[in-house]
Design a protein around this motif. Sequence first.
Motif, PDB file in Angstrom:
ATOM      1  N   THR A   1       0.838  -1.205   0.000  1.00 19.21           N
ATOM      2  CA  THR A   1       0.000   0.000   0.000  1.00 19.21           C
ATOM      3  C   THR A   1       0.873   1.257   0.000  1.00 19.21           C
ATOM      4  O   THR A   1       1.798   1.361   0.813  1.00 19.21           O
ATOM      5  N   PRO A   2       0.609   2.216  -0.892  1.00 20.59           N
ATOM      6  CA  PRO A   2       1.350   3.482  -0.855  1.00 20.59           C
ATOM      7  C   PRO A   2       1.084   4.189   0.480  1.00 20.59           C
ATOM      8  O   PRO A   2      -0.069   4.456   0.828  1.00 20.59           O
ATOM      9  N   THR A   3       2.128   4.450   1.209  1.00 22.65           N
ATOM     10  CA  THR A   3       2.021   4.974   2.570  1.00 22.65           C
ATOM     11  C   THR A   3       2.997   6.108   2.750  1.00 22.65           C
ATOM     12  O   THR A   3       4.018   6.185   2.054  1.00 22.65           O
ATOM     13  N   THR A   4       2.701   6.993   3.673  1.00 23.16           N
ATOM     14  CA  THR A   4       3.604   8.110   3.968  1.00 23.16           C
ATOM     15  C   THR A   4       3.795   8.235   5.469  1.00 23.16           C
ATOM     16  O   THR A   4       2.822   8.221   6.227  1.00 23.16           O
ATOM     17  N   LEU A   5       5.049   8.341   5.892  1.00 23.32           N
ATOM     18  CA  LEU A   5       5.390   8.647   7.284  1.00 23.32           C
ATOM     19  C   LEU A   5       5.640  10.142   7.374  1.00 23.32           C
ATOM     20  O   LEU A   5       6.390  10.696   6.566  1.00 23.32           O
ATOM     21  N   ALA A   6       4.988  10.803   8.315  1.00 23.95           N
ATOM     22  CA  ALA A   6       5.185  12.239   8.510  1.00 23.95           C
ATOM     23  C   ALA A   6       5.557  12.474   9.970  1.00 23.95           C
ATOM     24  O   ALA A   6       4.887  11.969  10.873  1.00 23.95           O
ATOM     25  N   VAL A   7       6.630  13.230  10.200  1.00 20.09           N
ATOM     26  CA  VAL A   7       7.105  13.517  11.553  1.00 20.09           C
ATOM     27  C   VAL A   7       7.220  15.019  11.727  1.00 20.09           C
ATOM     28  O   VAL A   7       7.755  15.716  10.859  1.00 20.09           O
ATOM     29  N   SER A   8       6.700  15.514  12.840  1.00 15.73           N
ATOM     30  CA  SER A   8       6.710  16.953  13.082  1.00 15.73           C
ATOM     31  C   SER A   8       6.636  17.207  14.578  1.00 15.73           C
ATOM     32  O   SER A   8       6.541  16.279  15.382  1.00 15.73           O
ATOM     33  N   MET A   9       6.680  18.475  14.946  1.00 15.92           N
ATOM     34  CA  MET A   9       6.454  18.873  16.330  1.00 15.92           C
ATOM     35  C   MET A   9       5.039  19.407  16.457  1.00 15.92           C
ATOM     36  O   MET A   9       4.582  20.195  15.623  1.00 15.92           O
ATOM     37  N   SER A  10       4.328  18.964  17.480  1.00 12.37           N
ATOM     38  CA  SER A  10       2.998  19.477  17.803  1.00 12.37           C
ATOM     39  C   SER A  10       3.120  20.160  19.153  1.00 12.37           C
ATOM     40  O   SER A  10       2.980  19.524  20.199  1.00 12.37           O
TER      41      SER A  10
END
Length: 219
Positions: free
Chosen positions: A65-74
């Motif tokens: 499955t086409p997937t995306t990991l996204a990492v950020s500060m909340s």
Amino acid sequence: MIHQACMSRKPWELPFLAEPQETAGIRNVIRTHLRAWGLGEQVEAAQLCASELVANVINHVGVGTPTTLAVSMSGTYLRIEVHDPDTRALPTLLQAGPDSEGGRGMALVDAVADRWGVQLRADRKVTWCEIATGLMSADGHSGGPRVTRAEAMLALYEAARLPRAATPSLLSVAMAEEVAIDVIADLLHWLRAHGRDADEVLDQAQTHFEAETETEVYA
């Protein structure tokens, strides 16, 4: 002075295909980025959460499955998101028995992360979790009082090097690193001028530093 917003933590994304062999690479990427962000203490929790969220896509949406990991500060929390195109297969927190082979994924995320949830968008599902960092601000440092004292010292040292008419400017981390090298070099000169063994003092400082950082890791 050194700008207190001293650590740039820009959001980043990694598109990939949800396959078991991708998990190791994802863990490596997370480790590299979080160490660069000064968030080494959050690496293990972030790796576990990301691995489980990706495994959830593999098991319940499908391999490849086409997937995306996204990492950020909340705010001061580290936010990890996994995006996939299936808005029907929603992650569920199950009470897996001791002999169960599955069902532990979201339970592990729930145990490790401070909060988690699912957002449904028009074209995808976003499963997210957030991990506390202990930072005072999203772009602050995580070094505690020693780092705060070091920043104050570097700011004073840089001001002392400037011509009297010059106004101290905000130091970037790269500029502060150059100042720190000068501070260390000057201290070595001071030690030698007072008949001290500079190498021995450096060894003692390194031993002290390693002992303290090892204590932080296992605390």
